[in-house]
Design an enzyme around this catalytic site. Structure first.
Site, mmCIF file in Angstrom:
data_model
loop_
_atom_site.group_PDB
_atom_site.id
_atom_site.type_symbol
_atom_site.label_atom_id
_atom_site.label_comp_id
_atom_site.label_asym_id
_atom_site.label_seq_id
_atom_site.Cartn_x
_atom_site.Cartn_y
_atom_site.Cartn_z
ATOM 1 C CG LEU A 155 82.244 64.740 51.433
ATOM 2 C CD1 LEU A 155 82.899 65.494 50.281
ATOM 3 C CD2 LEU A 155 81.058 65.516 51.961
ATOM 4 C CG ASP A 156 76.646 60.103 50.675
ATOM 5 O OD1 ASP A 156 77.008 59.652 51.774
ATOM 6 O OD2 ASP A 156 75.526 60.585 50.461
#
Length: 354
Positions: free
Chosen positions: A144-145
């Protein structure tokens, strides 16, 4: 420091996939390392950027970049006591809700304080998979960013890690993201099928592009709720995005491409209003991994998880409550799920209800 090297494809290697060739001939430490180099433009075939699936031909010159060894010994990864919100854990895998600001693995900008450091502290180095072939990615099967919150997977055993990565690649891991975007989307459902590659203008950005190095990217969405336009904005739409592929920044890039960028977005901002406070006070993109479902890679049992909306995103939604145009049936179902998110009824070590 990177150094360029050349490899000439032999007749025995005719027809091999580029990424497989690079790994099996020892040009890169692993197939995943080769893929990363290809995707970032660090591999040229006959002088042109290539895709990992390219079937090489005898005599093809492959120019690739590798990092020269440092005179200093590399600093080993170390565990750090970073809090983890674990929703399920057994001998094979972990499901956790990642907090905002936590980077998944080390990079040039973040050498420590990452999810990998936290997993090393929690599990120990010998109890994490190493399926990506790099010691700084122990336990990681997807990402995930940094400023995207919510549910994600980590693996302990290599067998579980390989199976989960394959399941993600085969599009059988059900991943849903809650996103608030600028503008009112009139249709209730949609699909964005647009390939993504590195931006030609800024290598730190991704973009929808029709180039050989672009990778297929598919995002579907359901509208959950719409909010009326006001003086300094064009309204907002809350959507449930489902990923069928997992490209870097995929939802952020795809929504900018449709001229409905994410609220709070600082990078992919084309089409965003420029007056007032269009980001509703948010300091990060409104993107939250709120639903995750998959078959356990060892037991085969179906596991399903839901994660409530974080406080900063909920406050942004609350600020729009008097502008709501009503929830769609999909919205009623989604918020019903978020209102009560029981832990899965399988053996494991879940946290207490939050």
């Amino acid at each position: 420091m990177a150094a360029s090297r050349v490899h000439i494809v032999s007749p025995d290697d005719e027809g091999m996939r580029l990424d497989v060739l690079l790994a099996e001939r020892g040009l890169f430490s692993s197939r995943s390392a080769a893929v990363r180099a290809i995707e970032t433009g660090g591999v040229l075939v006959k002088g042109e950027p290539a895709v990992k699936k390219l079937a090489v031909r005898a005599g093809d010159p492959i120019v690739y970049e590798v990092e020269e060894a440092s005179a200093e010994d590399p600093v080993p990864m170390r565990g750090e006591p970073i809090e983890l919100d674990i929703r399920f854990e057994d001998d094979d895998l972990i499901v956790l809700s990642k907090q905002v600001g936590l980077v998944c693995h080390p990079s040039d900008d973040h050498r420590d304080g990452t999810l990998v450091n936290a997993l090393l502290h929690h599990c120990g180095e010998q109890n994490l998979c190493n399926v990506q072939g790099d010691n700084d990615r122990k336990g990681i099967v997807h990402r995930l960013d940094m400023d995207t919150s919510g549910l994600m997977l980590a693996a302990k055993s290599d067998a579980a890690g390989e199976a989960l990565m394959q399941a993600i690649q085969d599009r059988v891991v059900d991943r849903h993201y809650l996103a608030l975007v600028h503008g009112i989307i009139s249709h209730d459902t949609g699909m964005i099928d647009a390939p993504i590659a590195r931006s030609a203008k800024d290598r730190k950005r991704m973009a929808v592009r029709d180039v050989p190095s672009a990778r297929d990217a598919i995002t579907t969405f359901h509208v959950l709720e719409r909010f009326e336009a006001a003086r300094f904005d064009d309204g907002y739409t809350l959507i449930d995005c489902k990923l069928f592929t997992g490209r870097t920044h995929q939802i952020r890039v795809h929504m900018e491409y449709t001229r409905h960028p994410l609220v709070g977005e600082l990078v992919y901002t084309s089409g965003m209003p420029r007056k007032g406070d269009p980001n509703l006070g948010l300091k990060r993109q409104f993107l939250h991994s709120f639903k995750l479902a998959f078959d356990h890679p060892v037991t085969g049992e179906r596991l399903e998880f839901a994660d409530n909306v974080p406080r900063d995103l909920q406050e942004a939604l609350d600020s729009l409550s008097d502008r709501s145009m009503g929830r769609t049936p999909a919205g009623a179902e989604a918020f019903g799920l978020l209102a009560y998110s029981p832990r899965p009824s399988v053996e494991g070590v879940p946290l207490a209800e939050s």
